[in-house]
Each structure stands twice: as C-alpha cells, then as structure tokens.
Design a protein around this motif. Sequence first.
Motif, PDB file in Angstrom:
ATOM      1  N   CYS A 158       0.849  -1.308  -0.031  1.00  0.00           N
ATOM      2  CA  CYS A 158      -0.061  -0.106   0.089  1.00  0.00           C
ATOM      3  C   CYS A 158       0.883   0.960  -0.041  1.00  0.00           C
ATOM      4  O   CYS A 158       1.805   1.499   1.088  1.00  0.00           O
ATOM      5  CB  CYS A 158      -0.922   0.320   1.060  1.00  0.00           C
ATOM      6  N   ASP A 161      -0.287   3.821   3.091  1.00  0.00           N
ATOM      7  CA  ASP A 161       0.257   3.164   4.293  1.00  0.00           C
ATOM      8  C   ASP A 161       1.728   2.665   4.400  1.00  0.00           C
ATOM      9  O   ASP A 161       2.141   2.456   5.473  1.00  0.00           O
ATOM     10  CB  ASP A 161      -0.610   2.045   4.841  1.00  0.00           C
ATOM     11  N   CYS A 176      -6.498  -1.128  -0.905  1.00  0.00           N
ATOM     12  CA  CYS A 176      -6.107  -1.407   0.495  1.00  0.00           C
ATOM     13  C   CYS A 176      -7.399  -1.455   1.331  1.00  0.00           C
ATOM     14  O   CYS A 176      -8.312  -0.524   1.402  1.00  0.00           O
ATOM     15  CB  CYS A 176      -5.354  -0.348   1.103  1.00  0.00           C
ATOM     16  N   ARG A 178      -7.381  -1.088   4.617  1.00  0.00           N
ATOM     17  CA  ARG A 178      -7.194   0.002   5.463  1.00  0.00           C
ATOM     18  C   ARG A 178      -7.725   1.422   4.830  1.00  0.00           C
ATOM     19  O   ARG A 178      -8.546   2.189   5.494  1.00  0.00           O
ATOM     20  CB  ARG A 178      -5.890   0.111   6.017  1.00  0.00           C
ATOM     21  N   CYS A 179      -7.242   1.736   3.742  1.00  0.00           N
ATOM     22  CA  CYS A 179      -7.308   3.259   3.359  1.00  0.00           C
ATOM     23  C   CYS A 179      -7.831   3.252   1.944  1.00  0.00           C
ATOM     24  O   CYS A 179      -8.215   4.461   1.597  1.00  0.00           O
ATOM     25  CB  CYS A 179      -6.072   3.850   3.373  1.00  0.00           C
TER      26      CYS A 179
HETATM   27 ZN   LIG Z   1      -3.623   1.600   2.783  1.00  0.00          ZN
END
Ligand SMILES: [Zn+2]
Length: 817
Positions: A158, A161, A176, A178-179
């Motif tokens: 990523c 991140d 990703c 997460r983001c």
């Molecule tokens: Zn990410």
Amino acid sequence: MRYPFAEIEPKWRKFWEEKEVYRTDLNKADKKLYSLVMFIYPSGARLHIGHWYNYGPNDSWARYKKLKGFNVFEPIGYDAFGLPAENYAIKTGIHPYDSTIQNINEIRIQLKNMGCMYDWDAELMTCAPEYYKWNQWLFLQLYKKGLAYRKNAPVNWCPKDHTVLANEQVQSDGTCERCGTLVIQKNLTQWFFKITDYAEELLSYLDKINWPEKTKLMQRNWIGKSVGAEVVFKVDESNEEIKIFTTRPDTLFGATYMVLAPEHTLVDAITTNEFRAAVNQYKDSIKSMSEIDRTSTVKEKTGVFTGAYAINPVNNKKIPIWIADYVLTTYGTGAIMAVPGQDERDWEFAEKFNLPIVRTVKPPEDFNGKAYLGDGPATNSDFLDGLYVDDAKKKIINWLEEKGIGKNKINYRLRDWLISRQRYWGTPIPIIHCPKCGEVPVDEKDLPVELPYEVGFRPSGESPLESNKDFINVKCPKCNGEAKRDADTMDTFVDSSWYYFRYLNPRINNAPFDRQLADKWTPIDMYVGGAEHAVMHLLYARFIHKFLRDLGWTNSDEPFANLIHQGTITNQGTKMSKSKNNIVNPDDFTNEYGSDVFRLYLMFMGPYDLGGDWSEKGIAGTDRFVNRTYELYNKFKNAGNGIQTKNSYDINSLNEDEKKLYRKINQTIKKFEEEIDNFRFNTAIASLMELLNETKRIEECSKEIQVYILERFAILFSSVAPHLGEECWQLLGKEHSVYEKPVWYNPDAFALIEDKVNIAVQINGKLRATIEMPIDSDQESVKTIVLKDEKVLKYINGSKVVKEIFVKNKIYNLVVK
Ligand SMILES: [Zn+2]
Ligand SMILES: [Zn+2]
C-alpha cells in the motif's frame, strides 16, 4: 413516573462490581458458557454505535443464559496495536502508546457504563509486553516447526500506508482494506506463516461448526480447493522441465501452447536470444500491475513468445511457450498448459495470437460458442476418445502415473499468511540477522523483545524500527558478532489469533495461557462480531488454534463453535462514517435516556443479523415502555413481602382476569425463550411489551397471583434491561439481587394452551363484532351467541339472513338481504 436511570443504573453497577457478581469461577467447567465478542480497537472515536450493537445484545443473550444457570464467562479487552494509532501519530505527533492508553482509559469507562457482565479480571491489551511476548513465543514455535519462514516474493504494497498487506487485506477491487488506495506489487523479503499446511483441515472442519453459511462459503472459496493432476512437460532441446497443475487433465491432447507467469524462475533460462528483448520489455511493463488487474476477464489479453517449445507428453507435439500476465506465480505452479478448446481465457489468447485450437470434448449439436466447458465425449484424444469427462480424467491420470510424468494432485487457492509489516506499532519479530549465521531466533528466555518507545515513525520507506539504533544493533546470540534485529513488526491479526485463550488467565507469566483452562473452556460457545472478518481474523484464528492444538496446548479443534454476525446500524440508509459526518454518538442517548433504554432500543430496531436504520423518533417509544414498567413496580412496591408463590397454579381455580394474565405470562416466557435463544431480540422485546399491556388486569388478581406475574416479568426483563430488572426485583421486596442469585422460571405447560378463542363476526363481509367462545365450539353454539349480540342485531336490523359461513375458531360470516 420517570425512571430515574441516573441514580439507579450507577447504583446497580456499583453493586455488581463490589459483590463481584460477574467474576467467573473458571475452575468450575460444569455448564460453562464462554461468550465472546470481538475485542475493541481503541480508536480516538471511542465507543461507537456499532460496538454497542455488537456488545449490548450479546450481553443480553449471555445474561439470559446466566439466569438459566450457566456459568458464563464474558471478557473484554483491547486490540491495541495497529495502523490507525500510528497514522494518528504521524498526523499529530502524539505517540501511539500515549494515545492508545488514553483511549483505553476512556473506552473502559464507556464500556462499564453499558452495564455488561464483563469479568474485569480478564481484561487485556495486546500492546502490553506481557501480552505480545507470547506473540513472539508463538512465532518461535511456528519457526521451530518450519511454519514461519522468510522469502522474497512479490507482495501487496500500500503506497499510502507504506506497508505490505496480506492477500486477505486487499479488497476485491484491488484496493487497501485500510485506506482504499490501489495496492501495487513489490518484491520484498518477508515473513510468512504457513497456513497452507492446514488448508485441508480448515476446509473440512467448516462442516463441524455452527457458523453463518455465507461466512463458511467465503472461507471455502478463499481456501479454494481444486482436484486435478500435476503434469510434467519437457522443454524441447533443454534439460528443463515445466510442472503444471490442471483440473482438466482429460484435455491434455488439446494443450496447444503453454504460458508461464512472467516472474516464473524458468523464463530467463528458456528464452531464446532472438526473443529476449521482447520478453524483458514485457516483464517491465507489468511490474506495477495488481493481481486483480492482471486476471481481469474484461482486460484484453497480452503476452509474448519466449522462442522456446515444450513437448506435450501425450502426443509428443512441440508446443510454443509464452509468457502472459494472466498467469500468476501465486497460483498453482505459475505455469499452465493452455487448452483453448475448453478454456475461455486460453481461447481468447489463442485467437489473438493465432495459436492452434483443438477441441477435445465434443460440444452438443446446438453449441455455437467458442470454448466448451461442459461435459461430453472426448474427441481428438486417442485412447480417451468417447469417454466422458470424469472417466477420461481417471484414465489419463492412471496413464500419467504409469509413465511417471504426472500424478493426482489437490491444489488450493489459499496462500501463506504474510505477517511482516513495515510499521512501528506492532509486535517486534523475534529474529536477529547475523552476517555470519544468517537468521537467528531470539532465545525464548530473552522474550519479550520490547518495542522501543523512541522511534521515528514518519514514513521514510523503511521500517520505523530501523531508526532506533539501540534497538536494531545487537549481538548475535550464536557468534556474539555484530548483528541486527528484524526491523519489521507482525500483522496485528497475529495478536487477535489467540487472545481468547489469554483471557482465561491474562496474568499468567510462564506460559501464553493456562493449558487446563483452555481444555475446559474452548471452543468458545458463542462468538459475536462483524462479518467483515470472514477470511481474515476468523481464518487466522482457526489456523493458530489448530497449530496450538497440535503442540498440545489445547484439546479442542476449533476456536469458535457458534458464530453470529450482528448487522449494521445505518443513518438514513447510509453507513455511519466520520467523513460523512453522520455518526450517532451513543453517549448522547445514554445521557438522555439511560443505558437500558438505549440497549433495548437497539435490540428492538430490527432483526439482529440485519441491523437497522437509526431513528431518534423510535427511542421515545422504548423510553415509555421502560417508564411504564417502572411505574408498575412502584405501584406494587413490596408486594412480594411475606408472599411465597407456587411454581404453578391450577388454572381452573383462577378467576377470569387471573386466568388471562396467568396464561399470558407463561406464554410470554415460552416465546421469550425461543426468541432470545435465536438472537431474535426485537421479537423477544415485543413480547414483553404485549405482556405489559396485559398487566392492566393485574388489579383484579389475588395478591399471590400478582406477585407470581411480577416476579416472572422482572426476571425476563432483567436480561434485556439489566439495571431496571434488578431495580424492579428489589421493588418487589426480593432480598437478593437477580444476578447475585440467578433464577429462571420455566413456563407452566398447562397454561400455554388457549381454551378460549375470539371469533370475528362479519356481516356482508364487514367485521361488525368479536365474540369470545370456548375453543372448538361448533356452529350451532356459536350461532346462538352471535344472534344474541347487540351489535350484530343492530346491523341485521330486520333483514333476512340468506347465507351463513362458519370457519371454526375464526369467523362467523352472515350474508343478509
Ligand atoms: Zn492503505
Ligand atoms: Zn552470528
């Protein structure tokens, strides 16, 4: 009368805490019930409505079980390592340790205000060295067994991140988890856990656990078992061989070319000089593409010829070897035999590059498509001709095995679990890299390898731990020379893969957990948490559980015997999120209505697994229900003093009102049990609301029956509104608290049967009256009553009855003219 929650709720919480009502005696495994929720990530947003919806209703289920006599263990803890705290630190400069501890302290207060039965002795946080020490221990056990290994491989990276992601953390659109940034591929040397060694058991044991079918299916697909054959192709004019896996060995005669993944280790060796430039250029061109892009079915196929040929082992034909991005090193062997006649991608590729197409399964007469994937008699296949797919597969595999050029093979889509993260806020990997000795595991007695406080956690492209030289530079445990610690930390899913064992004794310091207690208390009886963990946490935990079992640390095969996913609470149809600025803060409502009203309202909103849409309006109705209940018990304050109720009464000895209420309370108990047992909180609460309406008759009952009704109602109520339940019980004049000495009342089976029914009387199809009749009354007796009813007589008003329709126990319809 207003329910004074601000006095009553803290009073009971204090009582429970002081009396240690929720401390579980774990040595008593008789009727044990381990009720678990996914532990909480201590983010700055603190406790949100999703947590409440996960924890509150589950606690009510567990309370119900406790009232029924189960020895319930309900722990809570903090999944305290992870990216958000680190990203927050990058933004604000506040150290992840400081913000995490601060958040935990605030969240703990919120959790306590919910009034769940948490055994606070069991509380744990994964960022404490006494916890993550055992992540490192686990790593070393896996390492010893060859199940933790390091390799250089293309990995998901990523760019936002600045870290590697496991396959499970890349979403289906290639972004990703997460983001939401598009994930790219990067070659890095990383640590992996060999989850693939457990692929077959992870698959087959899904049949033995009571989980939502959808979740099991996701795991099945993620593991992706396919049965087929491994076949060896010789490279022409070379000593090299190419191994392939195919689920369709019956189509071998139709293999007209081969394709290697561009990263396949043989590519450089077999590419001829004439084609080398083109091959290298192609390899460069796909470097930054994600697996999702490469294997997209809508993308036009690309590839180049290597100049080399392989020999098809069934007919000794020379077939060209290509490289193409749609073949991945991460699946099968990274090489395929292409059978365009029976495979759509291969057909597309063959058409584009003008490669031969041979059908080896005869399609039906009316088939006019391209590749044919269905069953049919083999054709163009020598000794297989005429055989249908299954038989042809068996025959060719026997043939391959006899010749020693192939064999039966099972392949899995599941990849090993990549656990290295180039981030700070996680468990340090207990490995030292020595220029002389290579990788050297830290001695178990030297654990934990403590995460240093001082680091530069601003992303610089290298792991933040590299910046702390005191941490990184270390003596090699083997040769005492200069060496370096591994600078990466572990995926936080390692922390959550075994935390439920640690709850059993979080202070044990000579073992990861208490082995005897693990035997007694696993598998977990009920696990409730979000469906988004279907192929991450829920798969990793199963793997680690089985590994620990194989080491002798527990005798159970699975961590979670029963699993339920709560639904999502939305706000006006959309998911709540910070960015949309539509987050409902539970504190606003618990401050206004109290914790019990809020809990009841969440449970009443809709089916638990579906969740519901938040509306402020509805909570007032729940609040009224609570206030009316409180009022009822105040009216009958101390009614129970000196009165000993019986377990059951002869229903025929009761007056009409008593009978109705007696029947109703027992029916409600039965209904409530059925609903709560199945996590149907909304209908369980609806049954209590109905019951409350029926209590209008309670004044007409004898004192003894009044108490009989009220004590049962209070107990039912205690599981879904624990503070108020206790208060009502006490108002009734009971000496001990509900949860101090749990009780449950079983329904009186004789009272469940209705002996009277309401019959709708219709005149010309319109409902005009309702009459009560003994159950199963015949037409004549019903008619006698109907024709005496004043309302009915008013509507008939001298007209002639021309037709009568009678539906037993339901309808009496008169047609008049
Ligand atoms: Zn990410
Ligand atoms: Zn050394």
